[in-house]
Design an enzyme around this catalytic site. Structure first.
Site, PDB file in Angstrom:
ATOM      1  N   GLU A 160      86.965  40.557  27.261  1.00 37.49           N
ATOM      2  CA  GLU A 160      87.658  40.708  25.505  1.00 37.49           C
ATOM      3  C   GLU A 160      87.627  42.537  25.331  1.00 37.49           C
ATOM      4  O   GLU A 160      88.672  43.335  24.637  1.00 37.49           O
ATOM      5  CB  GLU A 160      87.668  39.770  24.980  1.00 37.49           C
TER       6      GLU A 160
ATOM      7  N   SER B  35      88.150  26.500  27.468  1.00 33.75           N
ATOM      8  CA  SER B  35      88.612  26.921  28.866  1.00 33.75           C
ATOM      9  C   SER B  35      87.706  25.568  30.128  1.00 33.75           C
ATOM     10  O   SER B  35      88.010  25.797  31.113  1.00 33.75           O
ATOM     11  CB  SER B  35      88.216  28.426  29.666  1.00 33.75           C
TER      12      SER B  35
ATOM     13  N   HIS C 271      82.204  41.466  29.016  1.00 31.97           N
ATOM     14  CA  HIS C 271      83.311  40.895  29.187  1.00 31.97           C
ATOM     15  C   HIS C 271      84.647  41.545  28.918  1.00 31.97           C
ATOM     16  O   HIS C 271      85.282  42.607  27.880  1.00 31.97           O
ATOM     17  CB  HIS C 271      83.215  39.685  27.455  1.00 31.97           C
TER      18      HIS C 271
ATOM     19  N   CYS D  24      88.437  33.399  16.493  1.00 31.31           N
ATOM     20  CA  CYS D  24      89.180  32.678  16.680  1.00 31.31           C
ATOM     21  C   CYS D  24      89.494  30.920  16.241  1.00 31.31           C
ATOM     22  O   CYS D  24      88.057  31.319  15.696  1.00 31.31           O
ATOM     23  CB  CYS D  24      90.388  32.485  17.943  1.00 31.31           C
TER      24      CYS D  24
ATOM     25  N   SER E 243      81.791  31.615  30.648  1.00 33.31           N
ATOM     26  CA  SER E 243      82.321  31.819  29.389  1.00 33.31           C
ATOM     27  C   SER E 243      81.788  31.515  28.038  1.00 33.31           C
ATOM     28  O   SER E 243      80.930  31.104  27.702  1.00 33.31           O
ATOM     29  CB  SER E 243      82.875  29.903  30.130  1.00 33.31           C
TER      30      SER E 243
ATOM     31  N   HIS F 246      87.757  32.050  31.380  1.00 32.54           N
ATOM     32  CA  HIS F 246      86.963  31.335  31.921  1.00 32.54           C
ATOM     33  C   HIS F 246      86.277  30.226  32.442  1.00 32.54           C
ATOM     34  O   HIS F 246      84.887  29.413  32.084  1.00 32.54           O
ATOM     35  CB  HIS F 246      85.764  32.600  31.618  1.00 32.54           C
TER      36      HIS F 246
ATOM     37  N   THR G 195      86.680  37.473  19.713  1.00 39.97           N
ATOM     38  CA  THR G 195      87.339  36.255  18.854  1.00 39.97           C
ATOM     39  C   THR G 195      85.944  34.587  19.183  1.00 39.97           C
ATOM     40  O   THR G 195      86.542  33.740  18.852  1.00 39.97           O
ATOM     41  CB  THR G 195      88.663  35.783  19.454  1.00 39.97           C
TER      42      THR G 195
ATOM     43  N   HIS H 176      92.587  36.930  27.726  1.00 42.55           N
ATOM     44  CA  HIS H 176      91.552  38.038  27.696  1.00 42.55           C
ATOM     45  C   HIS H 176      92.320  39.242  26.707  1.00 42.55           C
ATOM     46  O   HIS H 176      91.433  40.293  26.123  1.00 42.55           O
ATOM     47  CB  HIS H 176      90.267  38.277  27.766  1.00 42.55           C
TER      48      HIS H 176
END
EC number: 1.17.7.4
Length: 311
Positions: free
Chosen positions: A133, A271, A131, A198, A226, A43, A170, A81
């Site tokens: 993900e 990112s 999103h 993460c 993002s 992103h 994450t 993602h």
């Protein structure tokens, strides 16, 4: 002006791996053309533009399955993602060559969901609607994965308590996740907890919480889309009680924010190209609110060189 450079900040390994894989795809002329990325590889609009110049077109939109209708041939790159099994199948059925840049941390969550659903579990998934993900994660088992973003959504769910797990996107703020996790544990005391934030996201958030305290202001360099960048600004304000602004690059920095400020902290999303963050830091270090000669914002970054180097 004194600049506090929050560390660690910027690119995570999943982002770098995804971009390097996409660059190698562009350089591999054995792969069929055209090359498309299914959604933003990461992103960041500057990164997307840089890939366009490499001959890779980004297909942007929330529904990955629908986006595939725009591609009839060539090579398709799945973003960091992740995507749903349905998207993978559709790409194969269309005869497309697939390059998978899914982050290993996202793959780990997908594997967990797949394994638990096969055992008869339902999954509470803490994430952000819209999103990519969560879209990919929910697509693994749409009837068994339930997206939770707000408390009221949790209260509306009626699920079996004997086989239930909770996991998460994450890149969420660990404090947001804890807030919902606590509510889920209260509502479903027997739920099995799998915290999948993460490590890169977690340490960047903790760095802001721990290092930003002496600053008068925190600047987060990151794209508006993002999620992890937006969460960093949120951590600064809600956890460290330091005002924060998220900017895509130097040219979104408002001089008025800096008036009366002595110490400014800078961090960036996972990112965000490193040169863009350095450009902001360099500007702030020379900034003097009483010297108009230091107020001019100039592009010093070669935008053709913001992508990682392929070794």
């Amino acid at each position: 002006m004194e600049v506090i450079k929050i560390s660690p900040r910027g690119y995570c390994y999943g982002v770098v791996d995804a971009m390097v894989l996409a660059l190698r795809t562009a350089q591999n002329f054995d792969l069929p053309r055209p090359i498309h990325i299914l959604g933003m590889i990461v992103h960041n609009a500057h990164v997307v533009e840089a890939f366009e110049k490499q001959g890779i077109k980004t297909l942007d939109g929330e529904d990955r399955l629908a986006l595939l209708d725009q591609v009839q041939e060539g090579t398709i790159i799945f973003t960091a993602h992740g995507v749903s099994p349905e998207v993978r199948k559709k790409a194969r059925d269309k005869g497309l060559t697939v390059v998978d840049a899914t982050c290993p941390d996202v793959t780990k969550t997908h594997d967990l969901i797949r394994e638990k659903v096969a055992e008869g579990y339902h999954v509470l998934y803490i994430g952000k609607k819209g999103h990519p993900e969560p879209e990919g994660a929910m697509g693994i088992a749409p009837d068994h994965v339930h997206l939770v973003q707000k408390l009221e959504e949790l209260e509306a769910l009626d699920l079996p308590t004997d086989k239930l797990i909770v996991t998460n996107q994450t890149t969420m703020s660990q404090w947001d996740v804890k807030h919902l996790m606590d509510a889920i544990l209260k509502r479903f005391p027997g739920v099995e907890v799998h915290n999948e934030i993460c490590l890169a996201t977690q340490v960047r958030q903790e760095a802001v919480a721990e290092q930003v305290g002496e600053a008068d202001l925190c600047i987060v360099v990151g794209d508006p889309r993002s999620n992890n960048s937006n969460r960093l600004a949120q951590v600064s304000e809600e956890i460290a009680d330091v005002p924060s602004y998220r900017i895509a690059d130097l040219f979104e920095l408002d001089i008025e924010w800096l008036r009366g400020k002595k110490n400014v902290a800078v961090t960036s999303g996972a990112s965000t190209p490193t040169p863009l963050t350095k450009e902001v830091i360099t500007f702030l270090e020379q900034f003097d609110e009483f010297n108009p000669a230091t107020w001019e914002k100039k592009r010093t970054v070669n935008m053709a060189k913001i992508l990682p180097t392929v070794k």
